[in-house]
Design an enzyme around this catalytic site. Sequence first.
Site, PDB file in Angstrom:
ATOM      1  N   LYS A 144     -14.887   8.088  -3.528  1.00 62.98           N
ATOM      2  CA  LYS A 144     -15.720   7.565  -2.632  1.00 62.98           C
ATOM      3  C   LYS A 144     -16.952   9.181  -2.782  1.00 62.98           C
ATOM      4  CE  LYS A 144     -13.678   5.660   0.941  1.00 62.98           C
ATOM      5  NZ  LYS A 144     -13.389   5.445   2.439  1.00 62.98           N
TER       6      LYS A 144
ATOM      7  N   LYS B  58      -8.641  13.028   4.921  1.00 65.52           N
ATOM      8  CA  LYS B  58      -7.698  12.166   5.162  1.00 65.52           C
ATOM      9  C   LYS B  58      -6.413  12.810   6.361  1.00 65.52           C
ATOM     10  CE  LYS B  58      -7.108  13.664   0.689  1.00 65.52           C
ATOM     11  NZ  LYS B  58      -7.032  12.298   0.091  1.00 65.52           N
ATOM     12  N   ARG B  59      -5.493  11.525   6.408  1.00 65.92           N
ATOM     13  CA  ARG B  59      -4.642  11.674   7.437  1.00 65.92           C
ATOM     14  C   ARG B  59      -4.483  12.449   6.968  1.00 65.92           C
ATOM     15  NH1 ARG B  59      -4.342   7.706  11.798  1.00 65.92           N
ATOM     16  NH2 ARG B  59      -2.223   9.031  11.871  1.00 65.92           N
TER      17      ARG B  59
ATOM     18  N   THR C  67      -8.553   6.787  -1.738  1.00 69.39           N
ATOM     19  CA  THR C  67      -9.876   6.232  -1.478  1.00 69.39           C
ATOM     20  C   THR C  67     -11.082   7.153  -1.654  1.00 69.39           C
ATOM     21  OG1 THR C  67      -9.961   5.131   0.024  1.00 69.39           O
ATOM     22  CG2 THR C  67      -9.741   3.341  -1.784  1.00 69.39           C
TER      23      THR C  67
ATOM     24  N   HIS D  50       0.877  -1.201   0.475  1.00 69.87           N
ATOM     25  CA  HIS D  50      -0.507   0.138   0.142  1.00 69.87           C
ATOM     26  C   HIS D  50       0.681   1.683   0.297  1.00 69.87           C
ATOM     27  CE1 HIS D  50      -3.725  -1.748   0.710  1.00 69.87           C
ATOM     28  NE2 HIS D  50      -3.373  -2.625   1.672  1.00 69.87           N
TER      29      HIS D  50
ATOM     30  N   LYS E 218       0.579  14.183   1.773  1.00 66.09           N
ATOM     31  CA  LYS E 218      -0.757  15.090   1.065  1.00 66.09           C
ATOM     32  C   LYS E 218      -0.857  16.082   1.085  1.00 66.09           C
ATOM     33  CE  LYS E 218      -2.504  10.604   3.188  1.00 66.09           C
ATOM     34  NZ  LYS E 218      -3.324   9.455   2.677  1.00 66.09           N
TER      35      LYS E 218
HETATM   36  O1  NBY Z   1      -3.630   2.363   1.726  1.00 64.39           O
HETATM   37  C1  NBY Z   1      -3.330   3.863   2.294  1.00 64.39           C
HETATM   38  C2  NBY Z   1      -2.103   4.187   1.053  1.00 64.39           C
HETATM   39  O2  NBY Z   1      -1.728   5.922   1.396  1.00 64.39           O
HETATM   40  C3  NBY Z   1      -3.848   5.457   0.874  1.00 64.39           C
HETATM   41  O3  NBY Z   1      -3.273   5.800  -1.214  1.00 64.39           O
HETATM   42  C4  NBY Z   1      -4.679   3.967   0.094  1.00 64.39           C
HETATM   43  O4  NBY Z   1      -5.549   3.815  -1.145  1.00 64.39           O
HETATM   44  C5  NBY Z   1      -4.541   2.947   1.033  1.00 64.39           C
HETATM   45  C6  NBY Z   1      -5.432   1.763   0.485  1.00 64.39           C
HETATM   46  O5  NBY Z   1      -4.788   1.318  -0.457  1.00 64.39           O
HETATM   47  N1  NBY Z   1      -2.118   3.379   2.970  1.00 64.39           N
HETATM   48  C7  NBY Z   1      -2.205   3.336   4.778  1.00 64.39           C
HETATM   49  O6  NBY Z   1      -3.780   3.406   5.246  1.00 64.39           O
HETATM   50  N2  NBY Z   1      -1.620   3.036   5.265  1.00 64.39           N
HETATM   51  C8  NBY Z   1      -2.565   2.898   6.719  1.00 64.39           C
HETATM   52  O7  NBY Z   1      -3.147   2.836   6.942  1.00 64.39           O
HETATM   53  C9  NBY Z   1      -0.754   2.176   7.512  1.00 64.39           C
HETATM   54  C10 NBY Z   1      -1.233   1.879   9.141  1.00 64.39           C
HETATM   55  C11 NBY Z   1       0.094   1.329  10.206  1.00 64.39           C
HETATM   56  C12 NBY Z   1       1.314   1.788   9.385  1.00 64.39           C
HETATM   57  C13 NBY Z   1       1.931   1.809   7.897  1.00 64.39           C
HETATM   58  C14 NBY Z   1       0.418   2.443   7.043  1.00 64.39           C
HETATM   59  N3  NBY Z   1       2.525   0.849  10.217  1.00 64.39           N
HETATM   60  O8  NBY Z   1       3.689   0.532   9.680  1.00 64.39           O
HETATM   61  O9  NBY Z   1       2.376   0.790  11.194  1.00 64.39           O
END
Ligand code: NBY
Length: 805
Positions: free
Chosen positions: A647, A535-536, A643, A349, A541
Amino acid sequence: MKPMDVETFKEVYKKRFEDVYAIQYHMGSTLEQFQVLGQVLRGYYTDYWIENNQEKIDNQDKQVYYFSMEFLPGRQLKTYLLNLDVYDTVKTGLTDLGLDFDKIVEAEVDPALGNGGLGRLASCFMDSMASTHVYGNGCGIRYQYGLFKQKFIDGYQIELPENWLRNPNPWEVRKESKSVIVRFGGNVWLEEQKDGKLKPKYEHTFDVLAVPYDTPQIGYRNGVVNNLRLFSAEIPYDEESKYITSEQRQEVNSITEVLYPDDSNYEGRLLRLKQEYFLSSAGIQTIVRYFKNLKLPWTRFPEKVAIHINDTHPTLCIPELMRILLDEEDLTWEQAWNISKKTFSYTNHTILQEAMERWPVYMIESLIPRIAQIIYEINARHIRNKTELYGSELAYKTAPIQDDQVLMANLAIISSHSVNGVAKLHTEILERYTLSDFKTIYPFRFNNKTNGVTHRRWVQLANEPLSQLLDKTIGEEWRFQPKEMRLLRSYIDDESVLDQLQQVKLTNKKRFAKFVSEQMNIEIDPHAMFDVQIKRLHAYKRQLLQVMHIIDRYLQLRDNPEAKLAKRVFVFGAKAAPSYYYAKQIIKLINALADLVNNDPRINDMIKIVFVENYSVSLAELIIPAADLSEQISLAGKEASGTSNMKLMANGALTIATLDGANVEISNLVGPDDIFLFGMKADEVQVLRDSHAYNARDIYERDPQIQRILNSLIDGTIPGIKSEGIDIFNSLVTDNDEYFLLKDYHSFYQAQMKVDINYANKKSWTQKSLINIAQSGKFSADYTILRYASDIWNVAPETEVLQQF
Ligand code: NBY
């Protein structure tokens, strides 16, 4: 499906209410009303659930297990009602009884068991698996505390614990009898058995009980009920005496106590590693137990089981399955490896380096020593085999262990049969750059699966007015087949449909404006353009780019209140990771700017800034239908997919975007006239970065427009900010603007001016909005799931189901 009529429902509801609370139903609190409704519904769907679980065993259909450290399901009630086809019945019934349906819906907690996109995607996928007849099982963690609750105090983000389980959760079922033991720590050594085989022996291990809690995932009007299984860590019952000290008890409980609040950033904390192994081991043991019940030879495991790992977080599933096959089932390494490889698939991701998990070897060794041994063996064999075939350089570069660290992505890639990215551009970048060495070794392993969203939640439920208009205009087929939304295209010149579409948007904007007035005490004009970035909060971003734009407009309006600019409401929703200092500074900046702008009479209410506190799935459901403009402005090449872009599009917002992530595909679907593109493309960013020629200070010094904006950060224009202004200014000017905001600013500004001009022409704006809605059906997660099912999991649903899609 079983029929349920309004009168029966009312009777059942009243009776249940009185049985449970021993008062008359209309005397109860909203929370009690919700609880009882939950119980009634549960009584209604449980038959299906039992049936489905039995069928799963009888038919021995292949099962998909979707492992994710995060699920972000949102409230479940309306989804259940919709998918069970009893939404209207229940709503009417409750209304007849004099109860407030919307209030009851809001009484449910919104479980924040995820950070953002990745967790929400997992939940959209659960809904879509059930709805497309894919036998999918979610595996995750039942965190006692979800993602922190965000509060703004003096404009700063403060994090409070989110105790989402304080009220009983009517949907989950504790399955204590299905618990398994997860073993940590201790010593392990290999001992020769009588038959000459080596078997591991353990001593002084720290054993934790993984107790499953199951929540049904109900398919859309198809009788399918899948399962989301979340594990909770507890002290094993027969070992209570072993855990005498409160520290030890605390150690067990802490494993599933809280979700890590980091998004796009990896933190190498021991507790996180414990969580990852806890989930992996508990889930894999459950799968093995299920498979053994089928009484089939192990070689047939991959025919019956597909295991998907959502990013690298559950990668320890792989050595865990190897461990069980080797140590407990006595398979040879080759047998076990072949089975694993055919079983596992992995989704990446992110390409952000700081998000890539890398665990120090010593940590894995002391926490899970047997797993460490297996990873060493995987590593050694990889190097040996690949050196023979490709030479040692490539072999070492792709090895899972490097510099005394385990690179989880490497481990996941070499041990899976499929690796996918989440949008075309993202997959291309993975193949060409980030993972190109792997692409050389495994040319056929890579594939793309562009993300999707469930229109059931994001259109049918979140936007009832739009749904009704769609029904009236193009019929109801789109509810089963979101692609059919394309039929709307032929109404592009239908004045009546365009008028109604405008009315729908206005209705949703008024609903949001009411919320903003009541909850935030800010009055916003529903006729202004609602410009949304949700978004976060992360530097890549580029919320800050939008802040620059707002400051620019504000200064122009202050000089000249008659300036030809559209009236806009800028809506933000964003949490920052608690340790992400810079992101928190930007939150403070936005809040300070909001204070200034919202209260400055000189600009005539031409700008309002609404930064909603504690952005969540539920708030997204309120904001997205009200949006006119969708901000997707990440630096090209950084956002894997996005995403919220899908939406917002589905709800008729127009997109202003860089060509990043799935924006590229949105742009191709709607065409250049119906999206506002700006900024560098991913390859241009790459070239500029590689050239080392970028000089942000130079831009600042030569460009009066940018200079004026940035100066406002440090010259007292925004009274609410303190050191944030200088720090943010420095990040751009002194530290050379890592995400190229200054480089992209003019192009962004011009695109925004084009938006203003377009918005002034109501009819053509609405036509563009209509095109966006019509094309959004292609981003249904149902289609995404069917592609996973056929290309990766090899579980094609029956032909009759496929024909429906
Ligand atoms: O995943 C997101 C991407 O940034 C976004 O572009 C994409 O649409 C979405 C679904 O594929 N990534 C994401 O949300 N990542 C995390 O939430 C995340 C959570 C924890 C950690 C890393 C990333 N971690 O290392 O703990």
